[in-house]
Design a protein around this motif. Structure first.
Motif, PDB file in Angstrom:
ATOM      1  N   CYS A  20      27.281  40.693  34.316  1.00  0.00           N
ATOM      2  CA  CYS A  20      26.680  41.399  33.179  1.00  0.00           C
ATOM      3  C   CYS A  20      25.504  42.267  33.608  1.00  0.00           C
ATOM      4  CB  CYS A  20      26.220  40.383  32.128  1.00  0.00           C
ATOM      5  SG  CYS A  20      25.543  41.143  30.644  1.00  0.00           S
ATOM      6  N   ALA A  21      25.490  43.508  33.148  1.00  0.00           N
ATOM      7  CA  ALA A  21      24.417  44.447  33.467  1.00  0.00           C
ATOM      8  C   ALA A  21      23.387  44.573  32.348  1.00  0.00           C
ATOM      9  CB  ALA A  21      25.011  45.822  33.751  1.00  0.00           C
ATOM     10  N   ILE A  22      23.605  43.908  31.220  1.00  0.00           N
ATOM     11  CA  ILE A  22      22.750  44.125  30.052  1.00  0.00           C
ATOM     12  C   ILE A  22      21.259  43.916  30.345  1.00  0.00           C
ATOM     13  CG2 ILE A  22      22.155  43.179  27.777  1.00  0.00           C
ATOM     14  CD1 ILE A  22      25.128  42.947  27.192  1.00  0.00           C
ATOM     15  N   PRO A  23      20.847  42.838  31.047  1.00  0.00           N
ATOM     16  CA  PRO A  23      19.403  42.682  31.279  1.00  0.00           C
ATOM     17  C   PRO A  23      18.779  43.849  32.047  1.00  0.00           C
ATOM     18  CG  PRO A  23      20.546  40.619  31.707  1.00  0.00           C
ATOM     19  CD  PRO A  23      21.614  41.668  31.532  1.00  0.00           C
ATOM     20  N   SER A  24      19.567  44.535  32.881  1.00  0.00           N
ATOM     21  CA  SER A  24      19.000  45.623  33.675  1.00  0.00           C
ATOM     22  C   SER A  24      18.584  46.806  32.812  1.00  0.00           C
ATOM     23  CB  SER A  24      20.004  46.081  34.734  1.00  0.00           C
ATOM     24  OG  SER A  24      21.139  46.698  34.144  1.00  0.00           O
ATOM     25  N   PHE A  25      19.238  46.991  31.649  1.00  0.00           N
ATOM     26  CA  PHE A  25      18.825  48.117  30.805  1.00  0.00           C
ATOM     27  C   PHE A  25      18.286  47.701  29.440  1.00  0.00           C
ATOM     28  CE2 PHE A  25      23.476  47.730  30.414  1.00  0.00           C
ATOM     29  CZ  PHE A  25      23.668  47.659  29.042  1.00  0.00           C
TER      30      PHE A  25
END
Length: 467
Positions: free
Chosen positions: A177-182
């Motif tokens: 999951c990439a959500i925390p990065s943006f």
């Protein structure tokens, strides 16, 4: 204002619309607009494609086009370079000055595209101090002092269902999951602020409050109150005009028995459990940097059904994660057969930019992933149709969401907005959108229920009814 993606984006759009309205902008139909603001989604490849297609379509109207939202935040100047049709690509930090940026766009002034940053290395995104675009809301009689902050939010439809954002960001580090990065680190909204906005929404026609965040079970942990959600739910349900409160996105590893009990027993809180399982094989879950197993998940489901036999349980699953064996996949199929979930989303694994899993060994061939998605989807369709058939003869409370000469439909407790099916009401009589009807389930159409009002029996305040 065009919104793509999840309910969290819908809240962002309504907040942006409220801000713009307070600063002199007016909402217009696409063919009459000077500027089209597209709130994009950047979660998976299909969502990114939808976002690009929508931006291109908006440019065909002749209006200026501004991209905001997750895809704009995540890709920023790269998106601007590849999509010159967009007149501006703005990140989350531009939200408090969006009206000024739209002025710049109309005047033809150049706007530097957002340059993405890894928000995991930054402080959480704090709420914007919004101008007084609506009357201040007081919520007397609750456990918390009411927020005196103005609610600058504009409803973009007349639905009796409204999303309420509990928190933003996520502190988990799931490898896929990439959500925390943006989206940044997890940040709970103060409960008094949530109550104030919920009261405003009820005053503006909302009858169901749909609580959204990246991880609702973390609510309150940064407020030194990990049980804050258990206290907040009865407070929300007690607001005048609210008939149902629904919680989304529960993290199984963080879901306490006391929270299950609160959801299952609090009047006007939907017996609905949106549990993010993702898989059931213990070793594969560890590679995802998640926790649980077939046994622990089945135990959690058993706990829920002991508290509320009629409860609705939904989840999403990733198929074809790097290293998934035939045995792991078979275990997932067996788990779903035993779990008897009400709604299931199936996703084939694909690499996401900037995620740890993108560098994992053991990647499966795309044809293997596709074949497993097809097999699991076919099984899921059969299982959730059977689960719907199990409800024939039971009683449900249906919140009416549309009613015209063609049909009448709404949703019961176990049916979340848009993705979990609906109740098709036969012989509804005189009924209005936003009204709650006590109904008997008389048939099914796939995951949808066919229901008939029970004459003389009002909807209960323990939503969902008993079989």
């Amino acid at each position: 204002m065009v919104t793509l993606g999840c309910a969290r984006n819908e809240v962002d759009s309504e907040e942006l619309a409220g801000d713009l309205d307070g600063q002199g902008w007016q909402l217009a139909q696409p063919d009459e607009a000077d500027v089209v603001v597209v709130n994009t989604c950047g979660f998976v490849e299909s969502a990114k494609k939808d976002s690009v297609d929508t931006l291109l379509s908006a440019s065909d109207t002749g209006a200026k086009v501004v991209a905001v939202g997750c895809m704009a935040e995540r890709y920023g100047n790269e998106l601007a370079e590849q999509l010159p049709e967009a007149d501006a690509v703005l990140g989350f930090d531009d939200y408090d000055s969006l009206a000024e940026r739209l002025d710049d766009v109309l005047e033809g002034r150049a706007i530097e595209a957002h340059r993405p940053r890894d928000r995991r290395t930054m402080l959480p995104i704090t709420p914007v101090e919004r101008p007084a675009a609506a009357a201040e809301v007081a919520v007397p009689g609750h456990g918390w002092m009411p927020s005196q902050r103005s609610v600058a939010r504009r409803r973009l439809d007349d639905s009796p269902v409204a999303a309420v954002k509990l928190a933003s960001g996520c502190d988990r580090r799931c490898t896929f999951c990439a959500i925390p990065s943006f989206r940044g680190s997890f940040l709970s909204r103060p409960p008094e602020e949530v109550l104030g906005e919920a009261t405003w929404l009820a005053e503006h026609g909302a009858r169901e409050l749909f609580l959204v965040s990246e991880n609702s079970t973390s609510y309150g942990k940064d407020l030194a109150d990990p049980r804050a959600l258990e206290v907040l739910l009865p407070e929300l349900a007690a607001i005048d005009g609210v008939r149902r409160v629904r919680v989304s996105y529960l993290q199984p590893a963080e879901t306490r028995t006391s929270l299950l009990r609160t959801i299952a027993t609090t009047p006007d809180v939907a017996t609905y459990f949106d549990l993010s399982f993702q898989h059931c094989n213990e070793a594969l879950l560890r590679r995802m940097r998640r926790f649980g197993s077939t046994g622990s998940f089945l135990h959690l489901i058993e706990q829920i059904r002991e508290l509320a036999p009629e409860a609705g349980i939904r989840s999403n699953f990733i198929v074809g994660f790097p290293g998934e064996t035939d045995g792991d996949f078979d275990e997932l199929c067996e788990f779903l057969t035993s779990a008897r979930l009400d709604a299931v989303g199936v996703f084939g694994y694909s690499d996401e930019d900037g995620t740890e899993a993108a560098g994992f060994e053991g990647k499966l061939a795309q044809e293997v992933v596709d074949e497993r998605v097809d097999r699991l989807s076919e099984l899921v369709d059969e299982l959730i149709a059977q689960r719907a058939e199990d409800r024939v003869g039971s009683s449900v409370d249906v919140l009416i969401e549309r009613h015209d000469s063609e049909d009448c439909a709404g949703r019961a407790d176990h049916q979340g907005p848009e993705v979990d099916g609906e109740c098709l009401v036969t012989d509804p009589g005189t009924v209005s959108v936003g009204e709650m009807l006590r109904c008997e389930v008389i048939a099914t159409e796939g995951v949808d229920l066919v229901v008939r009002p029970i004459q003389g029996e009002p909807a209960s305040n323990r939503s969902g009814g008993q079989p």
